[in-house]
Scaffold this motif. Structure first.
Motif, short mmCIF file in Angstrom:
data_model
loop_
_atom_site.label_atom_id
_atom_site.label_comp_id
_atom_site.label_asym_id
_atom_site.label_seq_id
_atom_site.Cartn_x
_atom_site.Cartn_y
_atom_site.Cartn_z
N LEU A 118 26.25 32.12 42.87
CA LEU A 118 27.38 32.27 43.80
C LEU A 118 27.12 33.32 44.88
CD1 LEU A 118 30.33 32.38 41.19
CD2 LEU A 118 29.46 30.39 42.43
N ALA A 119 26.02 34.07 44.73
CA ALA A 119 25.76 35.19 45.63
C ALA A 119 24.97 34.71 46.85
CB ALA A 119 24.99 36.28 44.88
N PHE A 120 25.53 34.94 48.02
CA PHE A 120 24.85 34.52 49.24
C PHE A 120 24.85 35.65 50.25
CE2 PHE A 120 25.82 30.61 47.17
CZ PHE A 120 24.68 29.84 47.43
N GLY A 121 23.98 35.53 51.22
CA GLY A 121 23.95 36.50 52.32
C GLY A 121 23.79 37.92 51.84
N GLY A 122 22.92 38.14 50.86
CA GLY A 122 22.62 39.50 50.42
C GLY A 122 23.63 40.07 49.44
N GLU A 123 24.60 39.24 49.00
CA GLU A 123 25.57 39.73 48.02
C GLU A 123 24.85 40.09 46.72
OE1 GLU A 123 29.88 37.56 48.42
OE2 GLU A 123 28.20 36.31 47.86
N ALA A 124 25.31 41.17 46.06
CA ALA A 124 24.71 41.56 44.78
C ALA A 124 25.18 40.58 43.70
CB ALA A 124 25.16 42.97 44.41
N SER A 125 24.34 40.37 42.69
CA SER A 125 24.76 39.46 41.63
C SER A 125 24.75 40.18 40.28
CB SER A 125 23.85 38.24 41.58
OG SER A 125 22.54 38.62 41.28
N VAL A 126 25.55 39.63 39.35
CA VAL A 126 25.62 40.20 38.01
C VAL A 126 25.12 39.16 37.00
CG1 VAL A 126 27.62 41.62 38.63
CG2 VAL A 126 27.98 39.41 37.50
N SER A 127 24.90 39.61 35.78
CA SER A 127 24.40 38.72 34.73
C SER A 127 25.54 37.84 34.20
CB SER A 127 23.83 39.56 33.59
OG SER A 127 24.87 40.31 33.00
N CYS A 128 25.14 36.89 33.36
CA CYS A 128 26.11 36.02 32.69
C CYS A 128 27.08 36.86 31.86
CB CYS A 128 25.33 35.05 31.81
SG CYS A 128 26.33 33.96 30.81
N SER A 129 26.54 37.79 31.07
CA SER A 129 27.41 38.58 30.19
C SER A 129 28.30 39.53 30.99
CB SER A 129 26.60 39.33 29.13
OG SER A 129 25.54 40.02 29.72
N ALA A 130 27.77 40.05 32.12
CA ALA A 130 28.59 40.95 32.93
C ALA A 130 29.74 40.16 33.58
CB ALA A 130 27.74 41.62 34.00
N MET A 131 29.48 38.91 33.96
CA MET A 131 30.57 38.08 34.51
C MET A 131 31.64 37.86 33.43
SD MET A 131 32.01 36.47 36.97
CE MET A 131 31.19 35.69 38.36
N GLY A 132 31.20 37.57 32.20
CA GLY A 132 32.15 37.39 31.10
C GLY A 132 32.97 38.66 30.89
N ASP A 133 32.29 39.80 30.90
CA ASP A 133 32.99 41.08 30.71
C ASP A 133 34.01 41.31 31.83
OD1 ASP A 133 31.53 41.65 28.46
OD2 ASP A 133 30.04 42.88 29.48
N ALA A 134 33.63 40.94 33.05
CA ALA A 134 34.54 41.16 34.19
C ALA A 134 35.80 40.30 34.03
CB ALA A 134 33.82 40.82 35.50
#
Ligand code: NAD
Length: 361
Positions: free
Chosen positions: A335-351
């Protein structure tokens, strides 16, 4: 009464994404009074490895004793050379058939925060909200005869696309009922200009519409045109009802309107059972890297709450938590475009879990 959920993580990224969905169930139990318990079983390639079958007797017993099934994904190169009935995908077809899951709901909703993640122009996809209702236990995936044979010294492969009136009426009813709860429009997709089975499909849908659902707006579209219209002007669609093969292809195409296949949940429903899974596969290319997007699986939990557990209130809360997480700019790599930072699968779940806790407080 405790709700019993059968959890079948499956292969590839399946265990990673299902783990995040289970975390969400944990928060719903702790902070929202959901009284759910879950038990894991095998399906697909791991089913073959551990229990000797892609849909084993142990898993069959588990799902029959459950109120709903949460499934990750199946398949991978490791099992591609097995005999067809032992392959992971055979397990998926068998569980759908065994539970009588004749209707597959695949909602495609474009999240405004992800307009730029799609390969299509934002002005084309903004506001898209489509429900594909796909027939799941009939059509060419199950029709007989089928096979590969040798005739006059060369091999010939064949399958049979077959639908009975009652199968068409059953899925048609599901689509019309769903449309009544949305924008009241159904587009029936087939290939009636070429296929006899599609001609019957169209006639039965028209009869059903006239006799029971005249209040719903009905249109018909050939599948080739539907594939084109989905890209040209997707906002024209509310509910699309179609057969197994066409639905498989069109719903994957529709998924790209949202930017990532990792965003789309699904529900497979029968008279008694409901099974919930993301629409994507086991993504062997990223399995074990903790970078898959778990949101489709988490949104599948929302569909489970709505359709099997009669908790629309909690379904809306889970969907709101996902929206809030996206609003906060949390993105997995797909989902990260244009230099957006990305998170891991587990970090997305935690969020998402943190967003849920916030909604509870
Ligand atoms: P796929 O959906 O697994 O992957 C297609 C692409 O999308 C890959 O690049 C993958 O990395 C990406 N992708 C998929 N899910 C993602 C997620 N949650 N987050 C980020 N990226 C994601 O399709 P495929 O590669 O054609 O098939 C791989 C295996 O999955 C095959 O064995 C196939 O038979 C199986 N499959 C299973 C199901 C199912 O379990 N319902 C559905 C489709 C395919």
């Amino acid at each position: 009464m405790t709700i019993k959920i059968a959890v079948l993580p499956g292969d590839g990224i399946g265990p990673e994404i299902v783990n995040e969905a289970v975390k969400v169930l944990g928060v719903l139990n702790r902070s929202f009074g959901l009284n759910a318990s879950w038990q894991e079983g095998t399906i697909g390639g791991v089913g073959y490895d551990v229990d000797g079958a892609p849909y084993s007797e142990a898993t069959r017993k588990l799902v029959h004793a459950s109120d709903a099934v949460l499934l990750g994904a199946v398949g991978g190169p490791k099992w591609e050379k097995l005999d067809k009935p032992l392959r992971p995908e055979a397990g998926l077809l068998r569980i759908r058939e065994d539970l009588g899951l004749f209707a597959n709901y695949r909602p495609t909703k474009v999240h405004s925060q992800l307009l730029d993640a799609s390969t299509l122009k934002p002005e084309v996809i903004d506001g898209v909200d489509i429900l594909v209702v796909r027939e799941l236990v009939g059509g060419i995936y199950f029709g007989q005869p089928r096979g590969i044979e040798t005739v006059d010294g060369e091999r010939r492969g064949y399958n049979t696309m077959v639908y009975s009136e009652s199968e068409i009426r059953r899925i048609g009813r599901t689509a019309f009922e769903a449309a009544r709860l949305r924008s009241n429009r159904v587009c029936s997709v087939e290939k009636a200009n070429v296929l006899d089975v599609s001609e019957l499909w169209r006639n039965v849908i028209i009869e059903l519409h006239e006799s029971e659902y005249a209040d719903v707006e009905l249109s018909h579209m050939y599948v080739d045109n539907a594939a084109m219209q989905l890209i040209r002007n997707p906002r024209q669609f509310d509910v699309i009802v179609t057969g197994n093969l066409f639905g498989d292809i069109l719903s994957d195409e529709a998924s790209m309107l949202t930017g990532s296949i990792g965003m789309l949940p699904s529900a497979s429903l029968g008279e008694k059972f409901g099974m919930y899974e993301p629409i994507h596969g086991s993504a062997p290319d990223i399995a074990g890297e903790n970078k898959a997007n778990p949101l489709a699986t988490i949104l599948s939990v929302a569909m489970m709450l709505r359709f099997s557990l009669d908790r629309n209130d909690l379904a809306e809360i889970v969907e709101k938590a996902v929206e809030n997480t996206l609003d906060a700019g949390v993105r997995t790599v797909d989902l990260a475009f244009g230099g957006e930072a990305s998170v891991s699968c587990s970090a997305m779940g935690d969020a998402v879990c943190a967003a849920l806790e916030e909604l509870a407080s």
